[in-house]
Write a protein that holds these residues in place. Structure first.
Motif, short mmCIF file in Angstrom:
data_model
loop_
_atom_site.label_atom_id
_atom_site.label_comp_id
_atom_site.label_asym_id
_atom_site.label_seq_id
_atom_site.Cartn_x
_atom_site.Cartn_y
_atom_site.Cartn_z
N VAL A 1 38.25 43.44 37.59
CA VAL A 1 38.13 42.45 36.53
C VAL A 1 38.33 41.08 37.17
O VAL A 1 39.20 40.91 38.02
CB VAL A 1 39.19 42.68 35.43
N LYS B 1 33.79 44.97 35.96
CA LYS B 1 33.37 45.40 34.63
C LYS B 1 33.46 44.27 33.62
O LYS B 1 32.68 44.19 32.68
CB LYS B 1 34.23 46.58 34.16
N LEU B 2 34.46 43.40 33.79
CA LEU B 2 34.68 42.28 32.88
C LEU B 2 34.90 41.01 33.68
O LEU B 2 35.49 41.04 34.76
CB LEU B 2 35.93 42.51 32.03
N TYR C 1 36.39 37.07 32.61
CA TYR C 1 36.97 36.31 31.51
C TYR C 1 36.75 34.82 31.73
O TYR C 1 37.04 34.29 32.82
CB TYR C 1 38.48 36.60 31.41
N CYS D 1 28.13 43.94 34.02
CA CYS D 1 29.37 43.17 33.84
C CYS D 1 29.31 42.48 32.49
O CYS D 1 28.29 41.89 32.11
CB CYS D 1 29.52 42.12 34.95
N VAL E 1 33.60 38.08 28.82
CA VAL E 1 34.51 37.86 27.70
C VAL E 1 34.64 36.36 27.53
O VAL E 1 35.32 35.69 28.31
CB VAL E 1 35.89 38.49 27.96
#
Length: 387
Positions: free
Chosen positions: A130, A176-177, A179, A207, A210
């Protein structure tokens, strides 16, 4: 005879097992490896430690201007003895109408913090990568670590989060994320929504971005990213905690593609939203006049905070939020000394925790009396810090 003796021995052993105290629960290896930590130490904790209440509460980015009077009335009139609607139907429908999208694009949860936790639970397993900015919102990091993910960080660039660097790092580590807050906390900086959309071309396949837009109602026109609600690359987070003045009610929502939004139903607390919070948020959403009033108050308070900073030889950073980051002109140790003196004088403020942003104080917008108290305390704090 031998059988009877054996049975008595077995019974005695069983009794001993049942009566022996358990030393501790059988925690998972991950839970054992984690420190017992709190992402933010609340002002109430600090008040208990100092043995006195704060004179001015200017550190948590709440709205001291309060919620809409209609929201207060709706919450007071709610039958709180009943559970809240587990589908948040009316609020989701109103939010869908507000944004011109479908209810299937919206999930409601216990503030953005709660929604971030559900999202990480859905997507992040042990060792999954992440990406975030070094010094960005720590509660997101808390969730990632709590589910065994691996955090990779990139530095801010010119006190702004750096989408290009974030997305490049995401490609390097197969994240995967990723931010990104826009506007940003803790610096108050922002990117245009069009720039965020353009940067999405470099977001790696697989990906999810967020995009935390908690402060977007405080920001200039064009800050909200014009991303289609069905775009599978992005989930956008919004809240009623800031401009809407309902931080204590814990109401947030996310906008995303229907498949992702539906997946939240696998892990969310279906009765996590209390009935009064649902009613209050619905009433607040429908009170555009109060929203405009608070936006005006925030702009006035930002100007006042900037004036106070400049009067004391400090530099306020441009802000698109309900707070202002003030550059103290030295390093993090000096800024911490200023903060400690302010807290000792009864002024609750916070500061960024990562260098070089930790050279700053972060001061939330407040009423005139709050800012008067800050203006009185700041010169003494600077002197005590050794300026």
């Amino acid at each position: 005879m031998r059988s009877s003796i054996l049975q008595r021995k077995l019974a005695c052993r069983m009794t001993l097992r049942l009566s022996a105290p358990m030393t501790e629960p059988r925690y998972t290896p991950l839970a054992k490896s984690l420190p017992a930590t709190v992402p933010f130490v609340g002002p109430e904790t600090q008040e208990r430690q100092r043995g006195a209440p704060f004179v001015a509460r200017l550190g948590a980015n709440e709205s001291v201007f309060g919620p809409s009077p209609h929201a207060i009335a709706a919450m007071a009139e709610t039958g709180i003895w009943m559970y809240g609607d587990p589908e948040n139907h009316d609020l989701r429908a109103a939010l869908a109408d507000h944004h011109g999208i479908g209810p299937e694009n919206i999930v409601v949860g216990e503030g953005i913090d709660g929604l971030l936790g559900y999202l990480v639970r859905l997507l992040v397993g042990s060792g999954d990568a992440v990406v975030t900015s070094d010094g960005a919102y720590p509660t997101f990091n808390y969730h990632v670590t709590g589910f065994g993910g691996t955090l990779h960080k990139v530095p801010y660039r010119d006190d702004h989060e750096d989408p290009a660097a974030l997305f490049a790092k995401a490609g390097e580590v197969d994240a995967k994320l990723v931010y990104l807050a826009n506007p940003d906390n803790p610096m108050g900086s922002w990117h245009s929504g069009a720039d965020i959309v353009a940067a999405l071309d470099d977001l790696p396949d697989g990906c999810l971005l967020v995009l935390d837009e908690a402060y977007v109602e405080c920001a200039p026109e064009g800050t909200a990213a014009p991303v289609a609600a069905d775009d599978p690359r992005v989930i956008r987070m919004r809240t009623f905690s800031k401009v809407y003045g309902m931080a204590g009610a814990r109401v947030g929502y996310a906008i995303g593609a229907p498949g992702l939004i539906s997946a939240f139903n696998k892990v969310r607390n279906h009765f996590g939203m209390n009935r009064a919070a649902q009613a209050g948020a619905l009433a607040a959403l429908n009170d555009a006049e109060w929203l405009n009033h608070v936006q005006t108050k925030i702009a006035e308070a930002r100007d006042r905070i900037g004036h106070i900073a400049r009067e004391n030889g400090l530099a306020p950073l441009p802000s698109a939020t309900n707070f202002v980051a003030i550059d103290c002109g030295k390093d993090g140790a000096f800024a911490k000394a200023v903060l400690d003196s302010l807290v000792a004088q009864g002024i609750f403020v916070r500061m960024p925790f990562a260098a070089p942003q930790n050279r700053c104080l972060r001061v939330s917008c407040g009423e005139a009396a709050d800012l008067d108290a800050f203006a009185t305390a700041l010169p003494k704090a600077l002197a005590e810090a050794g300026r």
